[in-house]
Enzyme design. Sequence first.
Site, PDB file in Angstrom:
ATOM      1  N   LYS A 155      -0.887 -16.890   8.018  1.00 18.10           N
ATOM      2  CA  LYS A 155       0.094 -16.237   8.828  1.00 18.10           C
ATOM      3  C   LYS A 155       0.816 -17.006   9.562  1.00 18.10           C
ATOM      4  O   LYS A 155       1.924 -17.249   9.380  1.00 18.10           O
ATOM      5  CB  LYS A 155      -1.007 -15.105   9.493  1.00 18.10           C
ATOM      6  CG  LYS A 155      -1.360 -14.074   8.660  1.00 18.10           C
ATOM      7  CD  LYS A 155      -1.588 -12.752   9.268  1.00 18.10           C
ATOM      8  CE  LYS A 155      -1.824 -11.638   8.427  1.00 18.10           C
ATOM      9  NZ  LYS A 155      -3.134 -11.221   7.808  1.00 18.10           N
ATOM     10  N   ASP A 157     -12.625 -17.186   9.383  1.00 15.61           N
ATOM     11  CA  ASP A 157     -11.331 -16.517   8.793  1.00 15.61           C
ATOM     12  C   ASP A 157     -10.533 -16.329  10.013  1.00 15.61           C
ATOM     13  O   ASP A 157     -10.366 -15.684  10.569  1.00 15.61           O
ATOM     14  CB  ASP A 157     -11.407 -15.319   8.008  1.00 15.61           C
ATOM     15  CG  ASP A 157     -10.178 -14.815   7.392  1.00 15.61           C
ATOM     16  OD1 ASP A 157      -9.038 -15.361   7.923  1.00 15.61           O
ATOM     17  OD2 ASP A 157     -10.204 -13.665   6.752  1.00 15.61           O
ATOM     18  N   TYR A 167     -11.766  -7.704   7.370  1.00 14.51           N
ATOM     19  CA  TYR A 167     -10.817  -7.787   6.447  1.00 14.51           C
ATOM     20  C   TYR A 167     -10.428  -9.223   5.803  1.00 14.51           C
ATOM     21  O   TYR A 167     -10.098  -9.942   7.087  1.00 14.51           O
ATOM     22  CB  TYR A 167      -9.179  -7.233   6.838  1.00 14.51           C
ATOM     23  CG  TYR A 167      -8.056  -7.280   5.958  1.00 14.51           C
ATOM     24  CD1 TYR A 167      -7.930  -6.633   4.704  1.00 14.51           C
ATOM     25  CD2 TYR A 167      -7.160  -8.487   6.148  1.00 14.51           C
ATOM     26  CE1 TYR A 167      -7.171  -6.574   3.813  1.00 14.51           C
ATOM     27  CE2 TYR A 167      -6.188  -8.529   5.064  1.00 14.51           C
ATOM     28  CZ  TYR A 167      -6.318  -7.704   4.210  1.00 14.51           C
ATOM     29  OH  TYR A 167      -5.182  -7.673   3.056  1.00 14.51           O
ATOM     30  N   TYR A 215       0.915  -1.281  -0.030  1.00 15.04           N
ATOM     31  CA  TYR A 215      -0.030   0.051   0.118  1.00 15.04           C
ATOM     32  C   TYR A 215       0.680   1.263   0.284  1.00 15.04           C
ATOM     33  O   TYR A 215       0.502   2.363   0.709  1.00 15.04           O
ATOM     34  CB  TYR A 215      -1.008  -0.018   1.134  1.00 15.04           C
ATOM     35  CG  TYR A 215      -1.839  -1.043   1.092  1.00 15.04           C
ATOM     36  CD1 TYR A 215      -2.919  -1.244   0.562  1.00 15.04           C
ATOM     37  CD2 TYR A 215      -1.890  -2.207   2.065  1.00 15.04           C
ATOM     38  CE1 TYR A 215      -4.002  -2.269   0.686  1.00 15.04           C
ATOM     39  CE2 TYR A 215      -2.395  -3.405   2.072  1.00 15.04           C
ATOM     40  CZ  TYR A 215      -3.578  -3.459   1.385  1.00 15.04           C
ATOM     41  OH  TYR A 215      -4.253  -4.573   1.425  1.00 15.04           O
TER      42      TYR A 215
END
Length: 424
Positions: A274, A245, A147, A19
Amino acid sequence: MKGNPDWLTFERQHVWHPYASMQSPPPVYPVTRAKGVYLQLEDGRELIDGMASWWSAIHGYGVPALDAAIHGQLKNMAHVMFGGLTHKPAAALAERLLAFSPPSLQHVFFSDSGSVAIEVAIKIALQYWQAKGESNKRRLLTIRHGYHGDTFGAMGVCDPIHGMHHVFESMLPKHLFADAPNTEAWHAQQIVPLRKMIESHHQEIAAFIIEPIVQGAGGMRFYSPRFLAQAHALCHDYNVLFIADEIATGFGRTGRMFAVEHASIEPDIMCVGKALTGGYMSLAATLCSTKVCHGLHGTEEHGAGVLMHGPTFMANPLACAVACASIDLLCASPWQERIVAIAAQLQALLMPYKQHPKVADVRVLGAIGVIEMKEAVDVARVQRLLVAEGVWLRPFGKLIYTMPPYIINHEQLQRIVTAIGKTI
Ligand SMILES: *Cc1c(COP(=O)(O)O)cnc(C)c1O
């Protein structure tokens, strides 16, 4: 920034960061090595990593057991294709994942990253209903402030205001967003928007997707297990598949191995990533129940017969081997006690900032500590101050937060909080 100016200048002109603008790139800090909880910068300074490399390095860096797992696997093979071939590291990892996950989850799809694991979860849900001949069930339901990753399918269920919908609006599917709980404490009212949405749209909803207990990159918001349990019950009642998630929350971060355990629920589909490899390699997995797995294969009439996905680096043996070692290390460690101790220390040291005039809120859950400021944080400036204090954090929006490696000690965590205090 000291060091070799040539490679850094080149890097600044040619290599993208997350980003980040390439025209006026924000500062980046060159790291030469990492050990324990420390990142060593090229100029020799050492920073305590309060981010665990975005939730992943739960055991810290340069972990002997994880290094050994990679070296050991490397002697045999780094990678082979998974189409038509298989290997023990994949089977061994699947066995471990299923052993720790809710019991109804029985099938594993390995992929390269969290976002892809979400894409696979969405495909599983869509193929499941297609195979049942219910092809009108193809929308997704979620709550705001979520997210789920950066690929297109995942973006479609990220928060429509703070996510990337504004950039890709016209290309994203029109999914359904219910209001998220706005406090950590449970109020019966919180479930009403979700219930109304399921009641009126269940015939077109394939699946509900949610980050259990902690909404991460969408705002570091915590909510009650009772909300999660009620959402799960609604999905069950209205024939909507439930996707958890756990990419950020999995492997102990919230104090339980998986955050769904706080609500004692069993999702139909669950994504992990992760911390799966202890932060060593890129690997993710999508788990699903036998009902869903067998269901998606369909009949002669309906359905594709197979799950339509197959990445080149599927079940990479090096990544699977290090993931096995990471899970074994986690299970052999007193991780619950460590998380409780980190939570208690964060609670004691961070909560006093609640009174600070510039602070809007302070919250702690498991090994996650969050300070929400009233104004947006100047990331580059705050990071410079933190680095000067020997601490690495990456604030975003109004949030300054930490989710350190579980091996962090009392004094190191104290230094993170002291550094945060000075920047406030
Ligand atoms: C990071 C994250 C993802 C995406 O994972 P990547 O490996 O970055 O693609 C998805 N969901 C949640 C909850 C995450 O925190």
